[in-house]
Design a protein around this motif. Structure first.
Motif, short mmCIF file in Angstrom:
data_model
loop_
_atom_site.label_atom_id
_atom_site.label_comp_id
_atom_site.label_asym_id
_atom_site.label_seq_id
_atom_site.Cartn_x
_atom_site.Cartn_y
_atom_site.Cartn_z
N LYS A 183 1.90 -0.57 -1.94
CA LYS A 183 1.65 -0.19 -3.29
C LYS A 183 2.26 0.97 -3.61
CE LYS A 183 -0.85 -4.05 -4.55
NZ LYS A 183 -0.33 -4.92 -5.10
N THR A 184 2.54 1.80 -2.85
CA THR A 184 3.27 2.93 -3.08
C THR A 184 4.93 3.02 -2.53
OG1 THR A 184 2.82 3.91 -0.75
CG2 THR A 184 1.39 4.27 -2.67
N GLY A 185 5.52 1.91 -2.55
CA GLY A 185 6.75 1.49 -2.58
C GLY A 185 7.43 1.41 -1.20
N CYS A 186 6.38 1.08 0.12
CA CYS A 186 6.89 0.59 1.46
C CYS A 186 7.20 -0.70 1.56
CB CYS A 186 6.04 1.36 2.39
SG CYS A 186 5.67 3.18 2.33
N LYS A 187 8.28 -0.71 2.22
CA LYS A 187 8.70 -2.22 2.32
C LYS A 187 8.71 -2.66 3.99
CE LYS A 187 10.66 -2.57 -2.20
NZ LYS A 187 9.68 -3.37 -2.70
N ARG A 188 9.05 -1.75 4.75
CA ARG A 188 9.31 -2.04 6.22
C ARG A 188 8.40 -1.14 7.05
NH1 ARG A 188 13.80 -0.86 3.57
NH2 ARG A 188 14.05 1.02 4.53
N ILE A 189 7.08 -1.99 7.23
CA ILE A 189 6.11 -1.15 7.78
C ILE A 189 5.55 -1.71 9.27
CG2 ILE A 189 3.66 -0.70 7.61
CD1 ILE A 189 3.82 -1.41 4.48
N ALA A 190 5.88 -0.50 10.37
CA ALA A 190 5.55 -0.94 11.72
C ALA A 190 4.31 -0.98 11.95
CB ALA A 190 6.65 0.20 12.26
N PHE A 191 3.76 -1.65 12.83
CA PHE A 191 2.33 -1.52 13.43
C PHE A 191 2.37 -1.24 14.91
CE2 PHE A 191 -0.75 -3.98 15.95
CZ PHE A 191 -1.93 -3.84 15.15
N TYR A 192 1.79 -0.22 15.26
CA TYR A 192 1.72 0.05 16.64
C TYR A 192 0.13 -0.13 17.14
CZ TYR A 192 5.74 2.97 16.86
OH TYR A 192 7.09 3.30 16.78
N GLY A 193 -0.21 -0.93 17.96
CA GLY A 193 -1.46 -1.27 18.34
C GLY A 193 -1.77 -1.50 19.92
N SER A 194 -2.82 -1.76 20.38
CA SER A 194 -3.30 -1.66 21.63
C SER A 194 -2.98 -3.13 22.22
CB SER A 194 -4.66 -1.50 21.99
OG SER A 194 -4.64 -0.14 21.62
N SER A 195 -3.27 -3.49 23.53
CA SER A 195 -3.34 -5.01 23.91
C SER A 195 -3.87 -6.08 22.97
CB SER A 195 -3.74 -5.11 25.37
OG SER A 195 -4.22 -6.63 25.51
N MET A 196 -3.43 -7.15 22.63
CA MET A 196 -3.78 -8.22 22.05
C MET A 196 -4.91 -8.68 22.60
SD MET A 196 -2.75 -8.47 18.97
CE MET A 196 -1.38 -7.96 18.00
N LYS A 197 -5.36 -8.48 23.85
CA LYS A 197 -6.78 -8.81 24.52
C LYS A 197 -7.63 -8.45 23.92
CE LYS A 197 -4.58 -9.86 29.06
NZ LYS A 197 -4.85 -9.40 30.30
N LEU A 198 -7.91 -7.08 22.99
CA LEU A 198 -8.86 -6.41 22.37
C LEU A 198 -8.97 -6.91 21.06
CD1 LEU A 198 -8.16 -2.68 23.74
CD2 LEU A 198 -9.82 -4.16 24.46
N GLU A 199 -10.42 -7.07 20.78
CA GLU A 199 -10.72 -7.65 19.57
C GLU A 199 -10.28 -6.83 18.45
OE1 GLU A 199 -12.23 -11.42 17.79
OE2 GLU A 199 -11.64 -10.74 19.92
N ILE A 200 -10.56 -5.55 18.57
CA ILE A 200 -10.10 -4.51 17.37
C ILE A 200 -8.70 -4.73 17.14
CG2 ILE A 200 -11.99 -2.83 17.98
CD1 ILE A 200 -10.08 -1.03 19.24
N THR A 201 -7.69 -4.69 18.16
CA THR A 201 -6.18 -5.01 18.27
C THR A 201 -5.89 -6.36 17.22
OG1 THR A 201 -5.72 -3.65 19.98
CG2 THR A 201 -4.05 -5.01 19.13
N LYS A 202 -6.58 -7.34 17.54
CA LYS A 202 -6.41 -8.61 16.83
C LYS A 202 -6.97 -8.47 15.37
CE LYS A 202 -7.51 -11.41 20.85
NZ LYS A 202 -8.44 -12.51 21.45
#
Length: 341
Positions: A183-202
């Motif tokens: 909403k503030t104008g960003c269009k190319r947003i990167a995601f940095y996360g942990s292992s997808m084995k963790l429920e919080i990452t999913k």
């Protein structure tokens, strides 16, 4: 050869074709159960050498003051979020007359297993745990349940174990944050996360993904990274920032990672938030110790700790039935600061 796990009321219920509540009432000589059924259940329990959780039973029935000891397993003491959770647990436990043993797995599976053994040997009346990142087998958690010791997960839950848990609304927290960036104008947003084995990452990844899709933006696999600490963020981010169509925003799974991104963006002579917006997750003290101060999703760690302790104590004291799996969610809140527009 391993010893067989101790018989539980659930085992008796399944064997006799009755509910766990019926078994519990029968063993307490409740008049709500017929005399014939009471005797049948009690005889079976005696034959199988059934032994209830004596610690919890004493807490409920003793007129003297027993030792009320709760084991707590923290992945890392150095993380301010986990420290705030521990404070919440200790505060609630103290007001209820309980003491805690606080331990650290140091994000190590083997250490976590040994801690669980030690807590059982110390005869804690219940355990509150957030699993280590690299936990891949859950026998040590199941062993706690097999010993009739109440077990409550917080933050990082174990989906392979049917146990009570208290978590934050990770999906909504991530969705709200990413939608704000859009909403503030960003269009190319990167995601940095942990292992997808963790429920919080999913859950946080799904919030990120759905916010993009709902707002008409496509996923760019180049911008999705497994990165959950400052060191890795400082290693990975420079490459993304040299792309011709570089990200104009980053959403990080925790504040430590977000700070690594912030440091790298400034080192590469880009401006925050004019060129790049950054949002973390946790809202720890570090958010106000950087320049500009970090926008972050507040997880309300202290409140989560209090809630986890309350659930555990209610399980120990029989307020929540042994057979009931309690699932509670603590709401998040986006805290806007200088790293976003």
């Amino acid at each position: 050869m391993k010893d067989s796990p101790p018989l539980t009321m659930k085992d008796i219920a399944q064997e006799l074709g009755v509910s766990v509540a019926t078994v519990s009432r029968a063993l307490k000589d409740s008049p709500k159960i017929s005399a014939k059924k009471r005797e049948e259940i009690k005889a079976f329990a005696k034959e199988k050498n059934f032994c209830p959780n004596i610690v919890a039973k004493n807490l409920r029935n003793s007129k003297t003051e027993p030792i009320k000891l709760i084991g707590v397993i923290i992945p890392k003491f150095s993380h301010s979020y986990f420290a705030s959770i521990l404070s919440g647990i200790e505060e609630k436990a103290s007001t209820k007359g309980y003491h805690i043993i606080a331990t650290q797995s140091n994000e190590n599976y083997e250490q976590e297993v040994e801690i669980c053994k030690s807590l059982l040997e110390n005869k804690v009346c219940g355990i509150i745990v957030s699993q280590a990142k690299n936990t891949f087998s859950y026998d040590h958690f199941q062993n706690i349940i097999n010993h009739n010791i109440p077990l409550v997960f917080y933050d990082r839950i174990c989906t392979g174990i049917n146990s009570s848990r208290v978590v934050v609304d990770d999906y909504t927290g991530a969705y709200t944050a990413v939608e704000y960036l859009i909403k503030t104008g960003c269009k190319r947003i990167a995601f940095y996360g942990s292992s997808m084995k963790l429920e919080i990452t999913k859950n946080r990844y799904n919030g990120y993904k759905d916010a993009l899709i709902k707002n008409g933006l496509s996923l760019d696999e180049r911008f999705i990274k497994q990165c959950d600490n400052r060191t890795d963020a400082e290693d990975i981010t420079p490459h993304l920032l040299t792309l011709e169509d570089r990200p104009d925003a980053f959403f990080a799974i925790n504040d430590e990672t977000a700070i690594g991104i912030l440091y790298t963006v400034k080192r590469m002579k880009l401006h925050v938030p004019e060129d790049v917006s950054i949002c973390g997750f946790s809202n720890g003290g570090i958010c106000m110790a950087c320049d500009p101060m970090l926008t972050s999703v507040d997880q309300h760690g202290f409140a989560l700790g209090e809630e986890a302790a309350q659930v555990l104590i209610d399980k120990v004291e029989g307020v929540i039935p042994e057979s009931k799996i309690e699932k509670r969610i603590v709401r998040t809140r986006l805290i806007l600061r200088g790293t976003t527009r």
